[in-house]
Design an enzyme around this catalytic site. Structure first.
Site, mmCIF file in Angstrom:
data_model
loop_
_atom_site.group_PDB
_atom_site.id
_atom_site.type_symbol
_atom_site.label_atom_id
_atom_site.label_comp_id
_atom_site.label_asym_id
_atom_site.label_seq_id
_atom_site.Cartn_x
_atom_site.Cartn_y
_atom_site.Cartn_z
ATOM 1 N N HIS A 85 42.244 47.098 36.527
ATOM 2 C CA HIS A 85 43.676 47.535 36.742
ATOM 3 C C HIS A 85 43.913 48.811 36.919
ATOM 4 O O HIS A 85 43.248 49.651 37.000
ATOM 5 C CB HIS A 85 44.147 46.803 35.325
ATOM 6 C CG HIS A 85 44.440 45.478 34.859
ATOM 7 N ND1 HIS A 85 43.596 44.760 34.346
ATOM 8 C CD2 HIS A 85 45.579 44.901 35.079
ATOM 9 C CE1 HIS A 85 43.873 43.524 34.492
ATOM 10 N NE2 HIS A 85 45.038 43.338 34.814
ATOM 11 N N LYS A 139 47.243 51.417 32.735
ATOM 12 C CA LYS A 139 47.132 50.297 31.678
ATOM 13 C C LYS A 139 46.491 50.735 30.421
ATOM 14 O O LYS A 139 45.242 51.317 30.325
ATOM 15 C CB LYS A 139 46.392 49.250 32.435
ATOM 16 C CG LYS A 139 46.276 47.965 31.172
ATOM 17 C CD LYS A 139 45.865 46.867 32.103
ATOM 18 C CE LYS A 139 45.688 45.446 31.268
ATOM 19 N NZ LYS A 139 47.191 45.258 30.759
#
Length: 274
Positions: A161, A165
């Site tokens: 990600h 995040k």
């Protein structure tokens, strides 16, 4: 017409959800919620997210109960952070508002709090760590593969990600792990190995590895690797944009208004693939 309240209204997901709701013929935005004492207080959410005036002001989360009581939405959509979302979900349930929740990072205790509030107030809810249609098909595929391959193949989960995040591993990776552990008959509290470092010794047959990568603007990649002797199978899902998640949200909003009271459904229920 389904009335929808959106939390985190000016954020990456919230703004996309609002834009997409505005394109639907059977739903409308009736409330927009942001962090407590937001600087956007009182401003039209359409202007805040760059789509023009839509007649819905932004309110701070400290006014959530007041706003829900006044606007009476059918569904509240929450894509925020776990600690804030728990309070939002409990308040929404107390106000009789149904829920679609894509927030991740909840502890077991927080999930129990939310479940109790939903059951006690007899509201309907969809809570899923990833609402992309493809990801939920991905969950079904890895479960089916695990049933076939059983203990003859080593299983590893790799997720990637963007650098912003906050939680790791991703909620999607955790869900994949739970699906695999249950399918293979393993204790999810015992068989997970989160990354490896140093002289860890040979891999045991029972473990399921879970690995998190963070960098750049990666929207979300998930791979489940089944590694056997002389071959391997990789099942991969890649999200190209957050619109994949938003499309699932729209399906969940339509589903939840007709769901069972006091029950938490997931995207498998929404898509009819359980």
């Amino acid at each position: 017409m389904i009335g929808v309240a959106v939390t985190g209204a000016s954020g990456r997901m919230g703004s996309k959800i609002i834009r997409t709701i505005l394109e639907q013929d059977d739903m409308k935005v009736v409330a927009a919620i942001e962090a407590p004492n937001t600087p956007f207080e009182g401003k039209d959410v359409g202007e805040v997210i760059g789509v023009g005036t839509i007649g819905v002001p932004v309110n701070g989360a400290e006014k959530l109960a007041e706003v829900l009581t006044e606007k009476k939405p059918d569904v509240l959509v929450d894509f925020t952070i776990a600690n804030a979302a728990v309070g939002t979900i409990k308040t929404s349930a107390e106000c009789g508002v149904n829920l679609v929740v894509g927030t991740t990072g909840f502890s077991d205790e927080q999930m129990e709090e939310m479940k109790n509030a939903i059951e006690k107030n007899k509201v309907k809810a969809v809570i899923a760590p990833n609402m992309a249609v493809g990801v939920n098909v991905f969950f079904k595929i890895i479960a089916d593969l695990a049933k076939i391959l059983k203990d003859d193949y080593d299983v590893e989960i790799i997720e990637a990600h963007h650098k912003h995040k906050a939680d790791a591993p991703s909620g999607t990776a955790v869900k994949a792990y739970e699906v695999l552990a249950e399918t293979l008959g393993r204790d999810k509290n015992e068989c997970g190995v989160y990354g490896r470092q140093g002289m860890v010794g040979a891999r045991t047959p029972e473990e399921i590895g879970i690995h998190a990568v963070r960098g750049g603007d990666i929207v979300g990649d998930h791979t489940v690797l089944f590694a056997g002797e002389g071959e391997r199978i990789e099942i991969v899902h890649r999200a190209h944009s957050r619109q994949a998640f938003v499309s699932g949200v729209i399906k969940a909003v339509r589903y939840v208004v007709g769901a069972s009271e006091g029950k938490i459904s997931d995207m498998g229920d929404v898509l009819g693939i359980k």
